[in-house]
Write an enzyme that holds these catalytic residues in place. Structure first.
Site, short mmCIF file in Angstrom:
data_model
loop_
_atom_site.label_atom_id
_atom_site.label_comp_id
_atom_site.label_asym_id
_atom_site.label_seq_id
_atom_site.Cartn_x
_atom_site.Cartn_y
_atom_site.Cartn_z
N HIS A 179 38.52 38.74 48.91
CA HIS A 179 37.79 38.22 50.07
C HIS A 179 36.46 38.95 50.30
CE1 HIS A 179 40.85 35.70 52.49
NE2 HIS A 179 40.21 35.03 51.59
N ARG A 285 36.84 29.90 57.42
CA ARG A 285 37.94 30.87 57.50
C ARG A 285 37.88 31.51 58.89
NH1 ARG A 285 36.13 31.75 51.77
NH2 ARG A 285 37.97 31.66 50.43
N ARG A 322 40.07 26.20 59.40
CA ARG A 322 41.40 26.67 59.05
C ARG A 322 41.91 27.57 60.17
NH1 ARG A 322 41.98 30.03 53.57
NH2 ARG A 322 41.21 31.79 54.78
N GLU A 429 48.22 26.08 48.27
CA GLU A 429 47.85 27.35 47.63
C GLU A 429 49.08 28.18 47.26
OE1 GLU A 429 45.39 29.61 50.33
OE2 GLU A 429 46.57 29.03 52.08
N ASP A 453 44.54 31.59 45.96
CA ASP A 453 45.93 31.98 46.14
C ASP A 453 46.84 31.27 45.14
OD1 ASP A 453 46.24 33.95 48.16
OD2 ASP A 453 45.54 32.50 49.63
N ARG A 463 45.33 39.22 43.43
CA ARG A 463 43.91 39.06 43.17
C ARG A 463 43.07 40.26 43.62
NH1 ARG A 463 41.48 34.94 47.74
NH2 ARG A 463 43.41 34.60 48.84
N CYS A 500 38.82 24.09 47.44
CA CYS A 500 37.96 25.02 48.19
C CYS A 500 38.05 26.45 47.68
CB CYS A 500 38.26 24.96 49.68
SG CYS A 500 39.90 25.59 50.08
#
Ligand code: PEP
Ligand code: MG
Length: 580
Positions: A179, A285, A322, A429, A453, A463, A500
């Site tokens: 992120h 987000r 979201r 995800e 994800d 990740r 996305c």
């Protein structure tokens, strides 16, 4: 390029160069910590003496003496003044110097008193941390521009940093879809992530060059290299492509309309998204508006103001917001921190990634969830808003989330507040959602595929963990099959489906996704001009044939080779956007 500011969270000591006007604050924090430590030690001493008698209590007499020893606190104060660094680091330095003395002592009894010294220094540092203005505050108050070098850097810290004073960063943790790396791209900050042992290799204050294009970090470069890097940095700034105005719809060479939207994390990115020609916000987000604080701190009105701004500024384009994709730890952490002793223990290495997060968190905390849903429904009055539920793994969760949405609407109606219409969709995800896409498509208004994800859970590769980031393979046959399966589920039910995750902004993968029949994508706004150009050069029909063949191949290498040949060298830009 700049002097390295090395921030190691795991050991929790940061050396921070401080501005001259901060010296007095650091000194008084140090003195307050000493007084508080003294009080605590006296209390502990009293308690121990009552329980076990004077022998053990003498340990704490010794600790009290250490607290007053000029070689510890006074020495730390001198270091703060002379070197203009934060007090916590100065205590650590003074401790290291004293520990050396203890190491040289022949008497084993005296040598072992080093443990007490560590204890006292730990207490001092803990008490300093209780003060307002921990490391995050220090990072905002820097003396001179620098390059941040950290083991981990949380997105919430990144959004609060003063980027006019930090020229770039490098972290040990992370991969392309970390992120923090995603944020760096949207901020346009040079960054290199996923470098093992970085904080041990770079001494604080060392001169460092961060090259986000090549993924290289140079320590102590010779003057010629520094000059060259400076020139390149100036050039990069001067040659930043001017933001492109929207140039009409993105259409493939063979006439297929592709929809390109932007992912954002902050409201102030809306302008850049529009300038890059975004046809909507495909993923906001929303958890970033919490800036790392607990979700129950964001009130309904406050959230409504933010969502309304995004929706109004994007109107008439759609905005997909979201709901908070947070982990329960974010809610409980302040409580843990409040318990004094918790600070003696290092932070858990990394937040659990399969815990009570996303929709699970929302369902487990109805008050927080419904507050957000009410804010979203109110904002929906002002434009086109879609509500997106993250981390869905079952049909029951979608039903439960929709029931909450209906309840939130009911609450607004009961108090006479206006609630707008909003489609409710889900992120796909998690593998369980991907496999049940056809069932979920009956329950959801739309799908958006979160490849970041999805890849990590399908391949069981964290990740953020640099040790396994080379196994994070978007071209793994399992991933591609899953994406095909998800799309089919959506298309058969007639609901929209977009991508996305970061896959959408990869110049090699975007044509392949188009070949898989996907036509809607959302990505960091910096990548939109590239995507638009690429779409115009791509033939969806040709790519469909390529995708059909790719889906028969067994290994990532075979797939990659085939894809590169099919796309031709000219079609595969080699540079990524801003960071690696
Ligand atoms: C994803 O998982 O692909 C996604 C877009 O969400 P995030 O990166 O915020 O988890
Ligand atoms: Mg995700």
């Amino acid at each position: 390029m700049g002097p390295a500011l090395v921030a190691v969270q795991r050991t929790q000591v940061i050396r921070c160069p401080i501005a001259p006007d901060r010296v007095a604050r650091e000194l008084s924090a140090l003195e307050r910590a000493r007084l508080r430590s003294r009080e605590q030690l006296q209390q502990i001493r009293g308690r121990v003496a009552g329980l076990t008698g004077p022998d053990l209590a003498a340990i704490f007499d010794a600790q009290l003496l250490m607290l007053d020893d000029p070689l510890l606190v006074r020495r730390a104060a001198t270091i703060v003044m002379e070197e203009r660094v934060n007090a916590e680091w100065a205590v650590q330095r003074a401790l290291d110097e004293l520990a050396e003395v203890f190491n040289d002592v022949a008497d084993p009894y005296l040598r072992e008193r080093k443990g007490d010294l560590l204890d006292v220094a730990g207490r001092l540092r803990m008490n300093m941390r209780g003060e307002q203005g921990g490391p995050r505050d220090l990072l905002q108050d820097l003396d001179a521009p620098c390059v941040l070098v950290a083991d981990e850097l949380t997105p919430s810290a990144v959004v609060q940093l003063d980027w006019s004073r930090i020229r770039g960063f490098a972290t040990e943790a992370g991969s392309r879809t970390y992120h923090t790396a995603i944020l760096a791209r949207s901020l346009g900050v040079p960054a290199v992530v996923g470098l093992r042992d970085l904080t041990q290799r770079i001494p604080p204050g060392a001169s460092v060059i961060i090259d986000g294009d090549t993924g290289e970090v140079t320590i102590d470069p010779p003057p010629a290299e520094r000059q060259e890097a400076e020139a390149r940095a100036r050039l990069a700034h001067r040659h930043l492509p001017p933001p492109r105005a929207a140039e009409g719809p993105a259409i493939t060479r063979d006439g297929i309309r592709i929809r390109l939207e932007a992912n954002i994390e902050r409201v102030d990115e809306v302008a850049a998204a529009l300038e890059s020609g975004a046809e909507g916000i495909g993923l906001y987000r929303s958890e970033f508006l919490l800036a790392g604080g607990p979700p129950d701190m964001a009130g309904e009105d406050e959230q409504y103001d933010v969502y309304r701004q995004v929706v109004e500024r994007m109107a008439p384009r759609p905005v997909t917001i979201r709901t908070f994709d947070v982990d329960e730890r974010q809610l409980v952490r302040p409580l843990v921190d409040a318990a004094l002793d918790a600070r003696w223990f290092p932070e858990p290495e990394r937040a659990g990634r399969g815990g009570l997060r996303g929709i699970r968190f929302g369902l487990a905390h109805p008050a927080i969830f419904k507050t957000q849903l009410r804010a979203l429904l109110r904002a929906a009055v002002h434009g086109r808003l879609r509500v997106l539920f993250p981390f869905v793994s079952s049909v029951q969760e979608v039903r439960a989330a929709r029931a909450f949405l209906a309840e939130a609407r009911g609450q607004l109606e009961a108090r006479g507040a206006a609630a707008g219409q909003a489609a409710a969709g889900i992120m796909i995800e998690v593998p369980s959602a991907a496999f049940t896409a056809s069932l979920l498509a009956r329950e959801a208004g739309f799908f958006t595929i979160g490849t970041n994800d999805l890849i990590q859970y399908t391949l069981a590769v964290d990740r953020a963990d640099e040790r396994v980031s080379d196994r994070y393979e978007p071209l793994h046959p399992a991933v591609l099959r899953m994406i095909r399966h998800i799309r089919r589920g959506a298309v058969r039910q007639g609901i929209p489906v977009s991508v996305c995750g970061e896959m959408a902004s990869d110049p090699m993968l975007l044509p392949l996704l188009i070949g898989c029949g996907l036509t809607e994508f959302s990505m960091t706004h910096g990548a939109l001009p590239m995507a638009r150009r690429l779409v115009a050069e791509t033939s969806a029909g040709e790519m469909a044939r390529v995708a059909a063949r790719v889906l028969t191949l067994g290994t990532v290498d075979e797939i990659e080779r085939f894809l590169r040949d099919a796309l031709g060298p000219a079609d595969v830009p080699t540079t990524e956007v801003n960071t690696r």
